[in-house]
Structure formats: structure tokens, C-alpha cells
Write a protein that holds these residues in place. Structure first.
Motif, PDB file in Angstrom:
ATOM      1  N   VAL A   1      47.230  41.221  38.553  1.00  0.00           N
ATOM      2  CA  VAL A   1      48.180  41.434  39.641  1.00  0.00           C
ATOM      3  C   VAL A   1      47.996  40.402  40.740  1.00  0.00           C
ATOM      4  O   VAL A   1      48.950  39.877  41.288  1.00  0.00           O
ATOM      5  CB  VAL A   1      47.976  42.840  40.234  1.00  0.00           C
ATOM      6  CG1 VAL A   1      48.964  43.080  41.349  1.00  0.00           C
ATOM      7  CG2 VAL A   1      48.125  43.884  39.154  1.00  0.00           C
ATOM      8  N   ALA A   2      46.742  40.123  41.005  1.00  0.00           N
ATOM      9  CA  ALA A   2      46.452  39.282  42.164  1.00  0.00           C
ATOM     10  C   ALA A   2      46.619  37.807  41.857  1.00  0.00           C
ATOM     11  O   ALA A   2      46.617  36.988  42.765  1.00  0.00           O
ATOM     12  CB  ALA A   2      45.037  39.552  42.642  1.00  0.00           C
TER      13      ALA A   2
ATOM     14  N   GLY B   1      37.395  44.655  36.296  1.00  0.00           N
ATOM     15  CA  GLY B   1      38.650  44.278  36.918  1.00  0.00           C
ATOM     16  C   GLY B   1      39.124  45.284  37.948  1.00  0.00           C
ATOM     17  O   GLY B   1      39.923  44.968  38.811  1.00  0.00           O
ATOM     18  N   GLY B   2      38.623  46.499  37.844  1.00  0.00           N
ATOM     19  CA  GLY B   2      39.064  47.541  38.757  1.00  0.00           C
ATOM     20  C   GLY B   2      38.734  47.212  40.190  1.00  0.00           C
ATOM     21  O   GLY B   2      39.534  47.436  41.086  1.00  0.00           O
ATOM     22  N   LEU B   3      37.549  46.677  40.397  1.00  0.00           N
ATOM     23  CA  LEU B   3      37.117  46.414  41.764  1.00  0.00           C
ATOM     24  C   LEU B   3      37.525  45.025  42.210  1.00  0.00           C
ATOM     25  O   LEU B   3      38.077  44.824  43.276  1.00  0.00           O
ATOM     26  CB  LEU B   3      35.596  46.554  41.854  1.00  0.00           C
ATOM     27  CG  LEU B   3      35.124  48.006  41.918  1.00  0.00           C
ATOM     28  CD1 LEU B   3      33.633  48.082  41.787  1.00  0.00           C
ATOM     29  CD2 LEU B   3      35.575  48.642  43.221  1.00  0.00           C
ATOM     30  N   LEU B   4      37.232  44.048  41.356  1.00  0.00           N
ATOM     31  CA  LEU B   4      37.682  42.696  41.674  1.00  0.00           C
ATOM     32  C   LEU B   4      39.156  42.681  41.318  1.00  0.00           C
ATOM     33  O   LEU B   4      39.638  43.551  40.641  1.00  0.00           O
ATOM     34  CB  LEU B   4      36.906  41.696  40.812  1.00  0.00           C
ATOM     35  CG  LEU B   4      35.405  41.979  40.853  1.00  0.00           C
ATOM     36  CD1 LEU B   4      34.680  41.241  39.757  1.00  0.00           C
ATOM     37  CD2 LEU B   4      34.850  41.602  42.215  1.00  0.00           C
ATOM     38  N   GLY B   5      39.841  41.685  41.721  1.00  0.00           N
ATOM     39  CA  GLY B   5      41.270  41.659  41.473  1.00  0.00           C
ATOM     40  C   GLY B   5      41.574  41.749  39.995  1.00  0.00           C
ATOM     41  O   GLY B   5      40.679  41.797  39.174  1.00  0.00           O
ATOM     42  N   SER B   6      42.842  41.798  39.660  1.00  0.00           N
ATOM     43  CA  SER B   6      43.228  41.787  38.260  1.00  0.00           C
ATOM     44  C   SER B   6      44.346  40.781  38.128  1.00  0.00           C
ATOM     45  O   SER B   6      44.552  39.944  38.994  1.00  0.00           O
ATOM     46  CB  SER B   6      43.703  43.165  37.850  1.00  0.00           C
ATOM     47  OG  SER B   6      44.802  43.514  38.652  1.00  0.00           O
TER      48      SER B   6
ATOM     49  N   VAL C   1      38.083  46.912  26.734  1.00  0.00           N
ATOM     50  CA  VAL C   1      39.046  47.438  27.699  1.00  0.00           C
ATOM     51  C   VAL C   1      38.312  48.156  28.825  1.00  0.00           C
ATOM     52  O   VAL C   1      38.577  47.952  30.002  1.00  0.00           O
ATOM     53  CB  VAL C   1      40.027  48.414  27.002  1.00  0.00           C
ATOM     54  CG1 VAL C   1      40.879  49.140  28.045  1.00  0.00           C
ATOM     55  CG2 VAL C   1      40.908  47.663  26.027  1.00  0.00           C
ATOM     56  N   VAL C   2      37.330  48.992  28.437  1.00  0.00           N
ATOM     57  CA  VAL C   2      36.575  49.744  29.433  1.00  0.00           C
ATOM     58  C   VAL C   2      35.824  48.776  30.336  1.00  0.00           C
ATOM     59  O   VAL C   2      35.854  48.876  31.561  1.00  0.00           O
ATOM     60  CB  VAL C   2      35.598  50.720  28.762  1.00  0.00           C
ATOM     61  CG1 VAL C   2      34.766  51.424  29.822  1.00  0.00           C
ATOM     62  CG2 VAL C   2      36.363  51.733  27.935  1.00  0.00           C
TER      63      VAL C   2
END
Lengths: 313, 197
Positions: free
Chosen positions: A43-44, A36-41, A29-30
Motif C-alpha cells: 500500500v505504501a 508487513g503488518g507493522l512496517l509498511g506494505s 504468508v504469515v
């Protein structure tokens, strides 16, 4: 300068055992969070799922004229904890759900218990019901469901006089990674009083937007009870049990002080941790006031006359 | 190094702006923005708190140059987080906001955490450091610990059921705080020796 340590506690004692045992997943998860925090997730990467149209749908009663939520939003923003607690994940993960063969066991306080194949359920006359859907988390959608009234299914098994409640149980498959976590007591179970279940607003849905039910929305068949918070409308149902006693329900078992058996949409009774007075309609910018019984008071308020809805939340 | 860190710290904001521009923030954009700014507030505050322990383990003392920036960016994302709530969630309904702060423990501690960070951001300059004196300044900036603890609590209390992510943050914070104990003890021992001499 003294910075006091929080006593002499080993990290394994601070962390609940269930979480500690899952530390590898936590690392994932971490890791995913950092990556995923910087690159899309998820959502995108929202996408329109492939859809299979249903024919022979007639317009049903009770449909709202509120603008419908887009098919894309309704199929990419889903609470389906059997797959993930993240609302953007089921859209991709639920592809794995096996929806054939599928049977629904209908049993309990009925004259003719039956195991009904999904094909027979899909053959029932279909109608479209455009309902508001209010999630307990404070957001809402307007979804054109396709299905039939629950009372039709009840007639197929002839409930006895002892049938005072109905329990709905969701599938439990090895395609569902979420059930490996004790977030809820699996399989997911929901329940209604018999008069709530038999109310003409209560439907068994086999599709939406004129299409076969997408997996992430509870394929192949789900319950829809529009005047209650969304979690009452159990997805991917495999068992329906008519009972004489009030059944336990998943969220109530998980947190009885936060999720009652009734869970009727009620702007005056707050969730212990957040207000239920307003909601964000998906696709709208401003929040709108939440309506009593999600706007279905005219149809269902009489089911609860004389009841203290603050106590029976 | 500072330039790279500065640009990196702006990336989460840039991502939101770009995704927002492309209308790719998902079905519930406000929720995504709230979540993202909140997450990065914590990540940057955690980074600021990690610098001392990491410096002692690795001996890479230049890292201290980045601490102020990490702290300021934490406050920056914290304010964006608060603004999202005040503006897009409550639409400046101050009565509702006041009720929320009083009635909802997770909002109470969240606001408290942010209030604690404001004096730290305001006194981050060299001038304020001089004005307060090193010891006074350090004492004030110890507010970062309660701010972080309240932020972690804010996260734990807001989730519906799945505590995995908040507990990861709380666990890392606990580790960071515990790792400071030997450092503090050593410092105290050194100071004691100086006094005795």
C-alpha cells in the motif's frame, strides 16, 4: 471445567488438502503478514509506472464526463489473480509479464480463422473511450481506455451464422505465480453473447490514459465491457473463440451461485454475500448509488428485453 | 514488559494514522483501514488466547500479566473496525446496517463476535473480578472462545475466493484451542485428587 476438543481430528484433516500441501507458502504468508503488518506494505509503495504514450488517438463515442480516476490509483489497485489475489501486488509483480512476442488466435465459428500479431492489432485506428468500471466487490473507477470496437476485430475473421457466443481467454505464463493455485480454473476465460460482443460499447483496449496498456491492467490487449462487472473484461487476451454454445466462464465455474454468465451491473440484484446497491468510487469518500447497467442502460437495456435479470444475473 | 507491549499494541493504529496523514493508504483507504483493524482484532484476541498454552509449554508464568492488555486491545481494535464500518462504509445509515446484519451472514457473525467481547472488556478490572468471584469471572470470560470462533468465521465468509489467509487464522485458532485440552484435563485431574483427599 471442560473445554471440549473438536473431536479427534488431525490438523491435516481439518485443513483442505490443497491448502495443506501449500503449508510452506502459508508460513510465508504469515511471516510476511507479521513483518508487513507493522512496517509498511504494498500500500505504501504505490508508484507511478513508467508510461509509453500512444499517438493518433481520436475521441470516441459514449465517453462519460465523470471525473477520471487518477492514473496512479488505476495502476496500483488491480484485480489480476494470475499474479496475486491482493489488489496492490499486481502493480509490481506484473512487470514480469512477457508482452512480446504476442499473438491472438481468433477461431471457432468464423469463415477466416486467424492468428493476429499484436503489431497488427496496435495498428487499428485508436479511439479514446472514457468508461465507468464497476468491480463486483463494490468499488468503481472512471478510466479513459484506448482501443477499438470488438466488432472491428470480428469483421477480420467473418463470424458465421453459428457464432452465438464469444469466448475470451487470458494468457497463461510462467511469469504468473497465481496460476499455481487452484483459486480459479486457469487459464482465465470469459464470455459474451454475440450481440453483447458486437455492441459498440464493447471494445478491445490496447492502452489507457493515452499510454500503452500497463501490464497490471491487462497488457498488451484486453476486453472492456463497461456495463458488466469488471471481471467480465478479461485481461491479456491470447485467444478469442466464436462458439455456438455458451462458454464456461472462470468466476461462474468457481462459484455459480455468486457469479452468473451475464454479470450485468445491477443495483437491485445483490451478490449473495453483499449488497450491490452502492459503490465506492476510488478517490471519493462517500459511497454513491450504483446505476443500472453501470449507467449504460440507454445503450444496452434493449439487449435484455423480456429477460428475468434476477434469474440471469 | 507491560510498557513495551502497550506501545507495540498501539503501533498498528499509529501506522494507519501516519500512512493516512501521508496519503499513502492506497487507492481504497477505507478498505485498508477496515482490513487492518479487523486483522489486529484477531491477532490480539489470538494472542490473549495463546497466553495460557504458551505459559504451560514454556513455564513463563509472568505472561499472564499481558493477557488483560491483549484482550482489551483486541476489543479496542474491534470497536475501531466496527466504527469504520458504521461510519465510513454505511455513514450511520442504521436501516442499511440493520439489513446487513440480518441478511449477510458474515456481518451477522462479525457483530456477534464483537458483542461477545464487550462484556469481557467491561469486566476486565480487578474490581469486577472480585465482584464476580474467580470462578464466575472465569466462566464469563470463556466467551472469548466463541468470540474468536465467530471472528474466524467472519473472515472465512467475507473473502471472495482466496481462503488462504482466513484458513491460516482458523488453523492457528484450532491449534490454540486443542492445546488447551491437556491443560484442562490435568487441572481436572488435580481437582479430583483434592476432592478425594
Amino acid at each position: 471445567m471442560i473445554i471440549r476438543p473438536p473431536a479427534d481430528i488431525a490438523p491435516s484433516e481439518i485443513t483442505p488438502l490443497s491448502v495443506h500441501a501449500r503449508r510452506r507458502d502459508l508460513m510465508r504468508v504469515v511471516g510476511a503478514g507479521i513483518a508487513g503488518g507493522l512496517l509498511g506494505s504494498g500500500v505504501a509503495t504505490a508508484a507511478e509506472p513508467a508510461a509509453t504514450p500512444l499517438d493518433g488517438i481520436v475521441k470516441g463515442r459514449f465517453s462519460t464526463t465523470d471525473p477520471q480516476t487518477s492514473f496512479k490509483d488505476a495502476t496500483n489497485y488491480n484485480n489480476f489473480y494470475e499474479f496475486s489475489t491482493d489488489k496492490y501486488s499486481p502493480a509490481g509483480m506484473a512487470e514480469r509479464l512477457r508482452v512480446r512476442p504476442w499473438e491472438v488466435v481468433v477461431e471457432g465459428e468464423v469463415a477466416r480463422p486467424r492468428t493476429i500479431g499484436i503489431e497488427e492489432l496496435l495498428r487499428q485506428p485508436r479511439e479514446e473511450r472514457i468508461y465507468r468500471m464497476r468491480c463486483v466487490e463494490g468499488w468503481s473507477m472512471v478510466i479513459p481506455w484506448v482501443g477499438f470496437e470488438f466488432s472491428r476485430l470480428a469483421r477480420m475473421v467473418e463470424p458465421t451464422a453459428n457464432a452465438r457466443f464469444v469466448e475470451f481467454i487470458t494468457a497463461r505464463q510462467d511469469t504468473m505465480p497465481g496460476i499455481n493455485y487452484g483459486i480459479l480454473d486457469w487459464p482465465y476465460a470469459e464470455g459474451l453473447r454475440i450481440d453483447e460482443a458486437m455492441h459498440p460499447l464493447t471494445i478491445m483496449a490496447i492502452g489507457m490514459y493515452g499510454q500503452v496498456m500497463p501490464n497490471q491492467n491487462g497488457a498488451p490487449i484486453r476486453l472492456v465491457v463497461p456495463w458488466k462487472y469488471g471481471f467480465k473484461s478479461a485481461k491479456s487476451i491470447v485467444r478469442i473463440r466464436f462458439t455456438s454454445k455458451q462458454p464456461g466462464t472462470a468466476w461462474n465455474k468457481a462459484a455459480a451461485n455468486e457469479y452468473g454468465f451475464y454479470s450485468n451491473v445491477n443495483p437491485e440484484v445483490d451478490h449473495p454475500r453483499w449488497s450491490q446497491a452502492t459503490e465506492r468510487r476510488i478517490g471519493e469518500f462517500r459511497k454513491r448509488p450504483t446505476l443500472m447497467f453501470n449507467g449504460y442502460a440507454e445503450q444496452v437495456a434493449s439487449l435484455y428485453t423480456g429477460m428475468d435479470l434476477r434469474k440471469n444475473f | 514488559m507491560k510498557v513495551v507491549a502497550f506501545v507495540a499494541a498501539l503501533l498498528p493504529l499509529l501506522r494507519l494514522v501516519v500512512l493516512g496523514w501521508l496519503d499513502e493508504l492506497g487507492a481504497n483507504p477505507i478498505e485498508v483501514i477496515t482490513r487492518s483493524t479487523g486483522t489486529w482484532t484477531m491477532v490480539l484476541l489470538w494472542i490473549a488466547l495463546a497466553i495460557t498454552p504458551v505459559r504451560h509449554v514454556t513455564g513463563w508464568h509472568q505472561l499472564v500479566d499481558l493477557r488483560r492488555m491483549a484482550g482489551l486491545f483486541a476489543a479496542f481494535y474491534g470497536l475501531l473496525h466496527l466504527m469504520t464500518y458504521v461510519w465510513f462504509d454505511q455513514f450511520f445509515d442504521w436501516m442499511a446496517i440493520g439489513r446487513d446484519i440480518l441478511k449477510r451472514p458474515f456481518i451477522t457473525v462479525g457483530v456477534a463476535a464483537l458483542l461477545l467481547m464487550i462484556p469481557l472488556a467491561a469486566t476486565s478490572t480487578d474490581r469486577w473480578q472480585r465482584r464476580l468471584g474467580t470462578r464466575g469471572w472465569l466462566r464469563l470470560h470463556r466467551l472469548a472462545y466463541p468470540a474468536a470462533l465467530l471472528a474466524a468465521l467472519h473472515f472465512v465468509w467475507l473473502v471472495k475466493r482466496d481462503l488462504t489467509e482466513p484458513l491460516v487464522y482458523a488453523g492457528i485458532l484450532a491449534l490454540l484451542l486443542v492445546s488447551r485440552v491437556p491443560i484442562a484435563l490435568r487441572r481436572r485431574a488435580r481437582r479430583a485428587k483434592v476432592v478425594r483427599r
